[in-house]
Design a protein around this motif. Structure first.
Motif, short mmCIF file in Angstrom:
data_model
loop_
_atom_site.label_atom_id
_atom_site.label_comp_id
_atom_site.label_asym_id
_atom_site.label_seq_id
_atom_site.Cartn_x
_atom_site.Cartn_y
_atom_site.Cartn_z
N ASP A 37 11.18 4.20 -9.28
CA ASP A 37 10.50 5.41 -9.75
C ASP A 37 9.43 5.79 -8.74
OD1 ASP A 37 8.74 7.25 -11.13
OD2 ASP A 37 9.70 6.61 -12.99
N SER A 38 9.44 7.04 -8.30
CA SER A 38 8.51 7.48 -7.26
C SER A 38 7.06 7.46 -7.73
CB SER A 38 8.88 8.89 -6.79
OG SER A 38 8.79 9.81 -7.86
N HIS A 39 6.83 7.46 -9.05
CA HIS A 39 5.47 7.46 -9.57
C HIS A 39 4.89 6.06 -9.70
CE1 HIS A 39 7.16 11.35 -11.08
NE2 HIS A 39 6.03 11.77 -10.59
N THR A 40 5.63 5.05 -9.31
CA THR A 40 5.16 3.68 -9.39
C THR A 40 4.03 3.46 -8.38
OG1 THR A 40 7.36 2.92 -10.03
CG2 THR A 40 5.82 1.26 -9.21
N PRO A 41 2.87 2.96 -8.81
CA PRO A 41 1.77 2.71 -7.86
C PRO A 41 2.16 1.72 -6.78
CG PRO A 41 0.99 2.63 -10.15
CD PRO A 41 2.48 2.67 -10.21
N ASP A 42 1.64 1.94 -5.58
CA ASP A 42 1.87 1.03 -4.44
C ASP A 42 3.36 0.80 -4.20
OD1 ASP A 42 -0.94 0.66 -4.16
OD2 ASP A 42 -0.91 -0.83 -5.75
N LEU A 43 4.13 1.86 -4.28
CA LEU A 43 5.59 1.72 -4.21
C LEU A 43 6.04 1.15 -2.88
CD1 LEU A 43 8.36 2.13 -5.42
CD2 LEU A 43 8.30 4.51 -4.65
N ALA A 44 5.48 1.63 -1.77
CA ALA A 44 5.90 1.13 -0.46
C ALA A 44 5.68 -0.37 -0.35
CB ALA A 44 5.15 1.87 0.65
N GLU A 45 4.54 -0.85 -0.86
CA GLU A 45 4.26 -2.28 -0.82
C GLU A 45 5.22 -3.06 -1.70
OE1 GLU A 45 2.10 0.09 -1.20
OE2 GLU A 45 0.69 -0.08 0.48
N LEU A 46 5.58 -2.48 -2.86
CA LEU A 46 6.52 -3.16 -3.76
C LEU A 46 7.91 -3.26 -3.13
CD1 LEU A 46 5.54 -1.62 -7.22
CD2 LEU A 46 5.12 -3.96 -6.41
N ILE A 47 8.31 -2.22 -2.39
CA ILE A 47 9.61 -2.27 -1.71
C ILE A 47 9.61 -3.37 -0.65
CG2 ILE A 47 11.13 -0.98 -0.16
CD1 ILE A 47 10.36 1.54 -1.75
N THR A 48 8.53 -3.46 0.10
CA THR A 48 8.42 -4.53 1.10
C THR A 48 8.45 -5.90 0.44
OG1 THR A 48 7.13 -3.11 2.57
CG2 THR A 48 6.98 -5.47 2.94
N GLU A 49 7.74 -6.03 -0.68
CA GLU A 49 7.74 -7.30 -1.40
C GLU A 49 9.14 -7.64 -1.92
OE1 GLU A 49 5.89 -9.36 -5.44
OE2 GLU A 49 5.24 -7.35 -4.84
N MET A 50 9.85 -6.62 -2.40
CA MET A 50 11.21 -6.86 -2.87
C MET A 50 12.11 -7.32 -1.73
SD MET A 50 13.30 -6.98 -5.39
CE MET A 50 12.32 -6.18 -6.67
N ALA A 51 11.96 -6.72 -0.56
CA ALA A 51 12.74 -7.15 0.60
C ALA A 51 12.45 -8.61 0.94
CB ALA A 51 12.44 -6.26 1.80
N ASP A 52 11.19 -9.02 0.76
CA ASP A 52 10.82 -10.40 1.04
C ASP A 52 11.47 -11.38 0.06
OD1 ASP A 52 9.28 -9.64 3.19
OD2 ASP A 52 7.40 -9.60 2.05
#
Length: 430
Positions: free
Chosen positions: A134-149
């Motif tokens: 969801d684009s409205h999720t706070p700190d989305l870019a950081e969460l995507i990076t964390e998911m990749a990790d």
């Protein structure tokens, strides 16, 4: 592994569309040599059906009891082989014939364990992941990076929910949920969800860009947050105005050109890793395209919809249909090369220019299924005619199972993209 059964349909009433999809799926499952009982389904709906998401999932789950895991989301449009349903009520389903020990559906109530740590008692470890966010999720870019990790490869593919109404995601896991969430419906709002795949699932994935640089790349030499102050030690605003050939003293002429201009960002070399070979007039997958959101005449800066740290590379760019089409053909060719590296050259080039879809050469490794996530700003008329984008993919890959959606942003590697397409194919030996 067998080819993935898939189906798609449009109808003003979702129950009729679901009936058409179920009839197609059952017909494919009844064919000799078909997948026996796929347990994972990908479900994509257009936002016309978003308010009925729970009813749709409940109905399909009841009609397909062998399917124990569901993932998907909503878009302003959805994709299938050779066709896109844009701004009309439609749904698409693909049944993935994967071993249950090689995937896990994840969501806020069934999170994915960190890489290197067992995800529950069975010890599943994620290698790659299909992600809906969801684009409205706070700190989305950081969460995507964390998911990749949380994956051993660091590779994600997927996109942001694209909806003009309810932003819903489908995520129902047979592996269970967190304690206290056993009654979760499988339909979520906000956050991230999707499917993680184990190392036994072979994928080929590529990013195709939709923007073209208007001049050369420059190095960001001064910045303050999302305000780029200088490029190659020259005021960023001065560079922008000179490249576009406009003046702020003539706003009526300048504003239309400014609105059509974007920026392509490349991280500093230490973050970008190995860069792809630069193709003249085109961006590589390490580039993320962002909007210009303002100008600062006092500081001679250009504000962009991202942070551009000192040392990153920036090129002003614009959306370009011809560049988008050429780059999509390129990534399709790269996929074909990985499937059949020794027999591809002139036959593929000929097939890509041939209007008949069945002219595409047959690969040595077969495609079991494909997921295509494209920007909502790319579909439809942007490629010249309805479904033209998906027709390019079919001419290159042939008549393969494919589903996907038109997103509010695209996810690939560990980054969030814009104006791109992300093509991912599941492969199987012949």
């Amino acid at each position: 592994m067998k080819p993935f059964p898939y189906a798609h349909a449009t109808h003003p009433q979702w129950r009729m569309a679901a009936a058409l999809v179920l009839a197609q799926l059952r017909a494919q499952l009844a064919l000799p040599g078909a997948a026996r009982a796929p347990s994972l389904a990908l479900l994509y709906i257009t936002d016309h059906y978003a308010s009925e998401a729970e009813a749709i999932l409940e109905h399909l789950s009841a009609e397909l009891p062998e399917v124990t895991d569901w993932a998907g989301t909503v878009g302003v449009g959805i994709a299938a082989n050779n066709v896109e349903y844009f701004d009309e009520p439609a749904l698409a389903v693909m049944l993935c014939d994967l071993s249950p020990d090689q995937y896990r559906v994840f969501s806020g109530v069934a999170p994915l364990a960190a890489s290197g740590r067992a995800a529950g008692v069975d010890g599943f470890e994620a290698h790659t992941a299909l992600v809906h966010a969801d684009s409205h999720t706070p700190d989305l870019a950081e969460l995507i990076t964390e998911m990749a990790d949380r994956t051993t490869s660091g590779y994600l593919f997927g996109g942001l929910v694209g909806s003009r109404s309810d932003s819903v995601q489908f995520a129902f896991s047979s592996a269970g949920t967190l304690q206290g969430h056993g009654a979760a419906s499988g339909v979520f709002h906000g956050g991230l969800s999707g499917v993680a795949f184990g190392p036994g699932v072979d994928l080929i994935s590529r990013v195709t860009q939709g923007a073209q640089p208007v001049d050369r790349e420059r190095t960001v030499t001064a910045a303050d947050g999302n305000l780029v102050l200088s490029l190659d030690h020259e005021p960023a605003l001065d560079v922008l105005l000179r490249e576009l050939g406009i003046s702020l003293e003539q706003p009526e002429a300048a504003m239309p050109r400014l609105r059509a201009t974007l920026v392509g960002l490349t991280p500093p070399i230490a973050e970008a890793g190995v860069r792809s070979p630069q193709r003249r007039g085109q961006f590589g997958p390490e580039v993320t395209v962002r909007h210009i959101i303002g100008l600062d005449p006092g500081r001679r800066g250009v504000a962009i919809a991202d942070v551009a740290p000192v040392g990153s590379r920036l090129a002003f760019c614009e959306r370009n249909v011809q560049a988008a089409r050429a780059d999509l053909i390129r990534v399709c060719a790269e996929v074909r090369e990985e499937l059949e590296p020794e027999e591809l050259s002139l036959p593929l080039a000929t097939a890509l220019e041939t209007p008949e879809a069945d002219a595409a050469p047959q690969p040595a490794r077969r495609i079991a299924g494909a997921v295509y996530v494209s920007c909502a700003g790319r579909g439809g008329p942007h490629f010249g005619s309805p479904s033209a984008e998906l027709q390019i993919v079919r001419r290159a890959l042939g008549d393969v199972p494919l589903v996907g959606f038109f997103a509010g942003g695209e996810i690939a590697h560990h980054r969030l993209y814009g104006y791109t397409g992300v093509l991912t194919v599941f492969t199987m030996p012949t």
